[in-house]
Scaffold this motif. Structure first.
Motif, PDB file in Angstrom:
ATOM      1  N   LYS A  17      -4.574   2.298  -7.577  1.00 48.91           N
ATOM      2  CA  LYS A  17      -4.279   3.561  -6.893  1.00 48.91           C
ATOM      3  C   LYS A  17      -5.564   4.256  -6.448  1.00 48.91           C
ATOM      4  N   ARG A  20      -6.952   2.475  -3.432  1.00 48.34           N
ATOM      5  CA  ARG A  20      -6.083   2.747  -2.281  1.00 48.34           C
ATOM      6  C   ARG A  20      -6.346   4.146  -1.719  1.00 48.34           C
ATOM      7  N   THR A  26      -1.749   5.072   2.248  1.00 49.07           N
ATOM      8  CA  THR A  26      -0.556   5.407   1.476  1.00 49.07           C
ATOM      9  C   THR A  26      -0.037   4.126   0.844  1.00 49.07           C
ATOM     10  N   GLN A  27       0.895   4.281  -0.078  1.00 48.50           N
ATOM     11  CA  GLN A  27       1.542   3.098  -0.653  1.00 48.50           C
ATOM     12  C   GLN A  27       2.229   2.296   0.444  1.00 48.50           C
ATOM     13  N   GLN A  38       7.123  -0.286  -0.280  1.00 46.05           N
ATOM     14  CA  GLN A  38       6.446   0.837  -0.928  1.00 46.05           C
ATOM     15  C   GLN A  38       6.856   0.945  -2.389  1.00 46.05           C
ATOM     16  N   ILE A  41       4.775  -1.307  -4.588  1.00 46.66           N
ATOM     17  CA  ILE A  41       3.431  -0.764  -4.808  1.00 46.66           C
ATOM     18  C   ILE A  41       3.490   0.393  -5.806  1.00 46.66           C
ATOM     19  N   SER A  42       4.492   1.229  -5.675  1.00 45.26           N
ATOM     20  CA  SER A  42       4.670   2.363  -6.587  1.00 45.26           C
ATOM     21  C   SER A  42       4.833   1.888  -8.029  1.00 45.26           C
ATOM     22  N   GLU A  45       1.479   0.567  -9.380  1.00 47.94           N
ATOM     23  CA  GLU A  45       0.540   1.638  -9.713  1.00 47.94           C
ATOM     24  C   GLU A  45       0.975   2.421 -10.946  1.00 47.94           C
TER      25      GLU A  45
END
Length: 71
Positions: A17, A20, A26-27, A38, A41-42, A45
């Motif tokens: 994160k 990034r 952004t994600q 997304q 990725i969330s 993280e």
């Protein structure tokens, strides 16, 4: 020496994160770069998933960093 998987996955997610965000992505942006959604990725993280080596390599490619930079 005992390894706490939850703590280590959270640390990994925080490092990803940070990189990034440093790149102002952004994600969603990162997901587009590596063909992931997304939500994936969330979850990464947040330390909710244990990514495979290949997934980590895809993340590194999307962030334009080496694996050692996120480990």
């Amino acid at each position: 020496m005992e390894i706490n998987k939850d703590i280590e996955l959270k640390k990994l997610g925080e490092k990803i994160k940070a990189v990034r965000k440093r790149l102002c992505l952004t994600q969603f942006d990162l997901g587009v770069r590596i063909d992931k959604d997304q939500q994936s990725i969330s979850r990464l993280e947040a330390g909710e998933i244990n990514p495979s080596y290949i997934y980590l390599m895809e993340i590194c490619k999307g962030l334009e960093v080496e694996l050692k930079d996120i480990l």
